[in-house]
Enzyme design. Structure first.
Site, PDB file in Angstrom:
ATOM      1  N   LYS A 194       0.862  -1.187   0.000  1.00 40.74           N
ATOM      2  CA  LYS A 194       0.000   0.000   0.000  1.00 40.74           C
ATOM      3  C   LYS A 194       0.893   1.231   0.000  1.00 40.74           C
ATOM      4  CE  LYS A 194      -3.616   2.373   2.596  1.00 40.74           C
ATOM      5  NZ  LYS A 194      -4.496   2.342   3.766  1.00 40.74           N
ATOM      6  N   LYS A 247      -2.202  -1.573  -3.744  1.00 40.19           N
ATOM      7  CA  LYS A 247      -3.067  -0.387  -3.699  1.00 40.19           C
ATOM      8  C   LYS A 247      -2.216   0.868  -3.815  1.00 40.19           C
ATOM      9  CE  LYS A 247      -6.297   2.059  -0.695  1.00 40.19           C
ATOM     10  NZ  LYS A 247      -6.893   2.224   0.607  1.00 40.19           N
TER      11      LYS A 247
END
Ligand SMILES: [Zn+2]
Length: 325
Positions: A194, A247
Site C-alpha cells: 500500500k 493499492k
C-alpha cells in the site's frame, strides 16, 4: 507480396474476437466498498465521489438491495464513528457502527461476503493509522489494537478482515488473535503493498480520516519502490495472509503483475477513490466515454493478474456486464 503473419485474421468479427479474447471481467471479480456512519436516517453523497454515499445502518438496506440486484457478492466496510479518541477505541466497540452494520447485513443477506477494513485512522482523533507518542506512529503498540478490532468484527460476522494500516507484523499478530478466539475460518486480506498515494484524496472526505499532522510516509510505501513491494508481499504471506493486495491499482499495475507472477495467492487490487473521481469528473464534462474507460481499466487490472478488484464502479460494471451478454 507474401505476408506470412496476418494477425488481423483474429479480429475479423465480434464472434472471432470473443473466441480469442484472453481475459474477461466477471461480476465475481468485484468487491464494492461501503461507508457506514454513526447516526440515524443518513444518506449523504460524498462530494468528490459522485454516486457514492455514507449510510447510517438504518438506511443501509437501500444500497444492499442494489448490490443484490447487481449480483455483486462481496462488500468492504469502512466505518465513520461519532466519537474519536487518541487510540481509536470505537474500532473495537461491539456496538460500534461497523459491528452493527455487519450483524445487520449477515441477518438479511447471509450469503453476501463481508470484508471488514481494519485500521485505526477513521477512529483516532489524530487520523493516523496507529498509536502516537511524541509525534511518532508506534508500531508494536498498535498491533494489539488492530487485533482487537479484527476479533470484534470477525465475531460480528465478517468473513474476511482486511488490515490496511501497514504496521509491520500485523498479519501474524491478527492471525494469532483470530485463532485464539476460534475464528480460524476468518480469512485475512492483507493490504500488502500500500503506497503513500495522492490518489487517496477523495477517500479522506468519505471516511473523515485525513491525518491531523504530518503524512503517512513513515508507514505507507514510497511509490518509487517495487523490490520493497515484493518484500511486503513476502512478509504478509509468511505471516499468514490469505489474499495479497496492491493499492492503488492503475498506476501500480506492474506490481499487480509482479504479485501474480511471484506468488500463488489471489491478488487483489484497489481501484481507489482518486482513480474513480478522475473518471467521473472527466466523463461529466464529456471528455471521455465513461463505460468504455471503466471497462478498459477493469480489463487492464485483470490482464495484469488481479483476481479481485475493489472498486467504486462495481455496481455500474455489474450492470454493464449484464447488458453486454
Ligand atoms: Zn488507516
Amino acid at each position: 507480396m507474401e505476408l506470412k503473419c496476418r494477425l488481423r485474421r483474429l479480429r475479423q468479427t465480434p464472434q472471432i474476437r470473443n473466441l480469442v479474447r484472453e481475459h474477461t471481467v466477471s461480476v465475481n471479480d468485484l468487491i464494492y466498498p461501503l461507508f457506514v456512519i454513526e447516526g440515524e436516517n443518513i444518506k449523504e453523497e460524498i462530494k468528490s465521489m459522485p454516486n457514492i454515499y455514507q449510510y447510517s445502518v438504518d438506511r443501509l438496506d437501500e444500497e444492499l438491495q442494489k448490490i443484490k440486484l447487481a449480483g455483486v457478492q462481496a462488500v468492504l466496510l469502512f466505518g465513520i464513528p461519532k466519537v474519536k479518541d487518541e487510540i481509536g477505541s470505537e474500532a473495537w466497540n461491539e456496538e460500534g457502527v461497523v459491528a452493527r452494520a455487519i450483524r445487520f447485513i449477515k441477518s438479511k443477506y447471509p450469503e453476501l461476503v463481508v470484508i471488514a477494513d481494519i485500521c485505526l485512522c477513521e477512529y483516532t482523533s489524530h487520523g493516523h493509522c496507529g498509536v502516537i507518542k511524541d509525534g511518532q506512529i508506534l508500531n508494536d503498540e498498535s498491533l494489539p489494537l488492530l487485533a482487537k478490532m479484527s476479533v470484534t468484527l470477525a465475531k460480528a460476522g465478517a468473513d474476511i478482515v482486511a488490515p490496511s494500516d501497514m504496521m509491520d507484523g500485523r498479519i501474524g499478530y491478527i492471525r494469532d488473535a483470530l485463532d485464539a478466539n476460534n475464528l480460524t475460518n476468518v480469512a485475512i486480506m492483507a493490504y500488502s503493498a500500500k503506497f503513500a498515494s495522492a490518489y487517496y484524496g477523495p477517500f479522506r472526505d468519505a471516511a473523515h480520516s485525513a491525518p491531523q499532522f504530518g503524512d503517512r510516509k513513515s508507514y505507507q510505501m514510497d511509490p518509487a519502490n517495487a523490490r520493497e513491494a515484493l518484500r511486503e508481499l513476502e512478509s504478509d504471506i509468511a505471516e499468514g495472509a490469505d489474499y495479497i493486495m496492491v493499492k492503488p491499482a492503475l498506476a501500480y499495475l506492474d506490481l499487480v503483475k509482479l504479485a501474480y507472477d511471484s506468488f500463488n495467492y489471489p491478488v487483489v487490487t484497489y481501484n481507489v477513490s482518486g482513480e474513480y473521481a478522475m473518471v467521473k469528473a472527466t466523463a461529466k464534462i464529456g471528455l471521455i466515454d465513461e463505460k468504455r474507460i471503466v471497462m478498459e481499466n477493469m480489463i487492464a487490472m485483470k490482464r495484469a493478474g488481479a483476481k479481485l478488484i475493489i472498486t467504486y464502479h462495481a455496481l455500474d460494471v455489474a450492470k454493464w456486464l449484464k447488458e453486454d451478454i
